[in-house]
Design a protein around this motif. Structure first.
Motif, PDB file in Angstrom:
ATOM      1  N   SER A   1       0.604  -1.173   0.095  1.00  0.00           N
ATOM      2  CA  SER A   1      -0.117  -0.022   0.159  1.00  0.00           C
ATOM      3  C   SER A   1       0.907   1.254  -0.062  1.00  0.00           C
ATOM      4  O   SER A   1       1.856   1.453   0.792  1.00  0.00           O
ATOM      5  CB  SER A   1      -0.919  -0.237   1.494  1.00  0.00           C
ATOM      6  N   ALA A   2       0.748   2.162  -1.014  1.00  0.00           N
ATOM      7  CA  ALA A   2       1.579   3.456  -0.979  1.00  0.00           C
ATOM      8  C   ALA A   2       1.045   4.225   0.273  1.00  0.00           C
ATOM      9  O   ALA A   2       1.904   4.951   0.615  1.00  0.00           O
ATOM     10  CB  ALA A   2       1.043   4.169  -2.273  1.00  0.00           C
ATOM     11  N   MET A   3      -0.177   4.196   0.958  1.00  0.00           N
ATOM     12  CA  MET A   3      -0.436   5.120   1.977  1.00  0.00           C
ATOM     13  C   MET A   3       0.159   4.480   3.216  1.00  0.00           C
ATOM     14  O   MET A   3       0.999   5.419   4.030  1.00  0.00           O
ATOM     15  CB  MET A   3      -1.956   4.903   2.234  1.00  0.00           C
ATOM     16  N   TYR A   4       0.400   3.208   3.294  1.00  0.00           N
ATOM     17  CA  TYR A   4       1.168   2.490   4.266  1.00  0.00           C
ATOM     18  C   TYR A   4       2.651   2.982   4.275  1.00  0.00           C
ATOM     19  O   TYR A   4       3.261   3.386   5.384  1.00  0.00           O
ATOM     20  CB  TYR A   4       0.833   1.072   4.326  1.00  0.00           C
ATOM     21  N   LYS A   5       3.200   2.795   3.143  1.00  0.00           N
ATOM     22  CA  LYS A   5       4.575   3.232   2.977  1.00  0.00           C
ATOM     23  C   LYS A   5       4.836   4.614   3.160  1.00  0.00           C
ATOM     24  O   LYS A   5       5.971   4.944   3.842  1.00  0.00           O
ATOM     25  CB  LYS A   5       5.155   2.631   1.496  1.00  0.00           C
ATOM     26  N   LYS A   6       4.325   5.618   2.743  1.00  0.00           N
ATOM     27  CA  LYS A   6       4.323   6.977   2.946  1.00  0.00           C
ATOM     28  C   LYS A   6       4.181   7.093   4.425  1.00  0.00           C
ATOM     29  O   LYS A   6       5.005   8.033   5.065  1.00  0.00           O
ATOM     30  CB  LYS A   6       3.295   7.717   2.176  1.00  0.00           C
ATOM     31  N   ALA A   7       3.384   6.696   5.124  1.00  0.00           N
ATOM     32  CA  ALA A   7       3.070   6.663   6.555  1.00  0.00           C
ATOM     33  C   ALA A   7       4.267   6.435   7.513  1.00  0.00           C
ATOM     34  O   ALA A   7       4.693   7.001   8.417  1.00  0.00           O
ATOM     35  CB  ALA A   7       1.803   6.186   7.030  1.00  0.00           C
TER      36      ALA A   7
END
Length: 568
Positions: A67-73
């Motif tokens: 998940s891009a959102m998880y990686k960014k977080a």
């Protein structure tokens, strides 16, 4: 006959301490160890809120790769925490050195003002920075006018820049206060010896002075990192679309009631914190830092005009900038709104509304905080007595268990308790006063525990032994001899516990219900609804109460409250 004698000795033996000690141990087992175990188990289950021990899944962890959102977080959490820690060191160490080693006026005032950013709820500071550096922010407007001819434009407070700036100006006092104490108490004989041998001031600072303050600097840096990576309020208000781990946990719980997914994020958060704690201890433990000497030489103060001017200007600049939120919040509390460069609509209604619209929240805040503080004082004192006086096998494990919540983000503790005691759990506590009190106790008992343990380690047990020899039972000795001796430590740890609980948001945000809403929750909601005047007035009330308590503690104990935040 021998068997009868042994039986008589068992009957006569005072089992009171064992019964008393069983209470805190049972509490720790049920409300800390068990929830953490359940959280760890949930982290390896499919997404959702059901406990499925028969189903093993790594989906919660693989999302960090998929998940891009998880990686960014995850990346954002690292960037923010490391950047804030670095900037706090850059700001705090010179300030600590100047106040400790440069002859200048107002040192006590600087030390007192330098603690204010810590005692103000961080999320309150965040929304005041929106007023100052938001899209229509007054400070941002003037800075852009000033820097415009140079082609420089100040970014808005939202996003990574805002989170790093706000957290840095909130947490730098940890490094400042702890480094000041180290610089002020370091044995100057070593530095004087270096001067006699012809070494330059820079060489002496780099090879003697700085290594001596590394333990304090390491403790301050760790405190900053732990609070930065676990902070929920600041990213929630000014993070914009930049998620960090605490806001991601809140998103999974509040948006999807995905306790298993939140548990996976919580485990990652704990692993990062544990890794940083390990690295900090490894760096600090490489060398010996003992500088105690039978003789003591007063530290020579820098008296040069240039260094004095630099020190005064630097310290005043940092204090003024970091205290802008406090000034803004007081001004804003007397106005209805802030439009453009100035507030509009002078009014006292924001304060007049508090007794009517915040009566329940005020009661909940003080009731929950005072009750949790009282229970934490009992729990922390008993466990400290066990580890310091009884020294049972596994005392180190007990010490680690009680101190673990100190480095855990509030959202992680909340997820653990929700995982164990919500829904169809055997002990269903979701949405109750009880679960909030328990979460407060778990997070803040380390303050009392560490304070009392330090006091007991410095007290000779001869008085307690004399009482026992004179025929007093354990409970009488503990009540009439031990408790009076450690009472100052209990009071100090309890006051610190109370002041931090009055402004607690990150733990409460996932546990509260309509009947258990607190003032910090109400402030957070008012900011989200754009009611800045109402939020400001409530914040001022909270700030005044906390400041009065801290001021009373400082006068009573004669030391800064920041000294109580040390890890060991």
């Amino acid at each position: 006959m021998k068997a009868n004698t042994s039986l008589g000795e068992v009957v006569k033996k005072d089992i009171t301490p064992y019964l008393v000690f069983a209470i805190p141990l049972a509490f720790m087992a049920i409300f800390l160890i068990y929830p953490m175990f359940i959280t760890l188990a949930r982290a390896f289950m499919p997404a959702g809120n059901k406990l499925l021990f028969g189903q093993f899944s790594l989906s919660g962890f693989t999302k960090f790769a998929e998940s891009a959102m998880y990686k960014k977080a995850l990346i954002n959490s690292f960037i923010v925490s490391l950047a804030v820690t670095g900037f706090c060191i850059v700001i705090g160490v010179p300030m600590g050195y100047f106040v400790a080693r440069v002859k200048m006026p107002g040192k006590n005032l600087m030390l007192s003002l330098g603690i204010l950013p810590i005692i103000m709820p961080s999320f309150v500071g965040a929304f005041t920075w929106v007023i100052l550096l938001g899209r229509q922010g007054v400070v941002r407007h003037f800075l852009n006018v000033l820097l415009g001819p140079l082609g420089i434009s100040v970014p808005t407070i939202y996003g990574m820049f805002g989170m790093i700036l706000c957290m840095t100006l909130t947490y730098y006092p940890f490094v400042f206060q702890l480094s000041y104490g180290a610089f002020a108490s370091a044995n100057s004989l070593l530095e004087e010896a270096g001067m006699l041998m012809g070494a330059s001031r820079w060489y002496i600072f780099r090879t003697i002075t700085f290594p001596l303050i590394l333990p304090s600097l390491g403790a301050g840096a760790l405190l900053v990192f732990v609070r930065a990576i676990g902070n929920f309020g600041i990213p929630a208000i000014i993070g914009g679309d930049k998620y960090v781990l605490p806001t991601l946990i809140y998103f999974r719980v509040n948006g999807f009631w995905d306790l298993n997914g939140a548990a996976s994020i919580a485990v990652i958060n704990v692993m990062i914190t544990a890794l940083v704690l390990y690295l900090q201890k490894r760096v600090i433990n490489r060398h010996e830092y003992e500088t105690i000497s039978a003789t003591h030489s007063e530290i020579k103060q820098h008296e040069g005009l240039a260094i004095r001017i630099i020190a005064i200007v630097y310290c005043l600049l940092i204090l003024v900038v970091s205290l802008l939120p406090q000034i803004t919040i007081i001004v804003m509390s007397f106005y209805e709104k802030w439009v453009g460069l100035f507030p509009e609509g002078f009014t006292l209604r924001n304060y007049a509304r508090i007794p009517v619209y915040s009566k329940k929240e005020l009661f909940n805040t003080f009731y929950l905080s005072i009750l949790a503080t009282f229970l934490a004082a009992i729990l922390g004192s008993l466990i400290a007595y066990i580890t310091e006086r009884k020294k049972p096998k596994g005392a180190a494990l007990l010490d680690l268990s009680i101190m673990a919540p100190f480095i855990l983000p509030g959202t992680v503790v909340s997820v653990s308790l929700l995982s164990a005691f919500s829904g169809a759990s055997v002990i269903a506590l979701g949405g109750t006063y009880t679960i909030i009190v328990i979460s407060y106790m778990i997070r803040r008992t380390p303050y009392v525990y560490r304070s009392v343990a330090a006091s007991l380690s410095q007290l000779n047990p001869s008085l307690e032994e004399a009482s026992t020899i004179a025929g007093a039972n354990w409970f009488y000795t503990f009540r009439r001899v031990s408790v009076p001796l450690i009472m100052p430590a209990i009071i100090g740890g309890s006051i610190l516990t109370l002041t931090t609980l009055l402004q607690e948001l990150s733990t409460t945000i996932l546990l509260y219900s309509s009947k258990t809403r607190t003032v910090p929750i109400q402030i957070y909601g008012a900011v989200a609804d754009g009611k800045l005047g109402e939020a400001s007035a409530l914040s001022v009330v909270l700030l005044v109460v906390v400041f009065v308590i801290v001021y009373a503690m400082n006068r009573r104990q004669g030391k800064s409250i920041a000294s109580s935040f040390k890890m060991g």
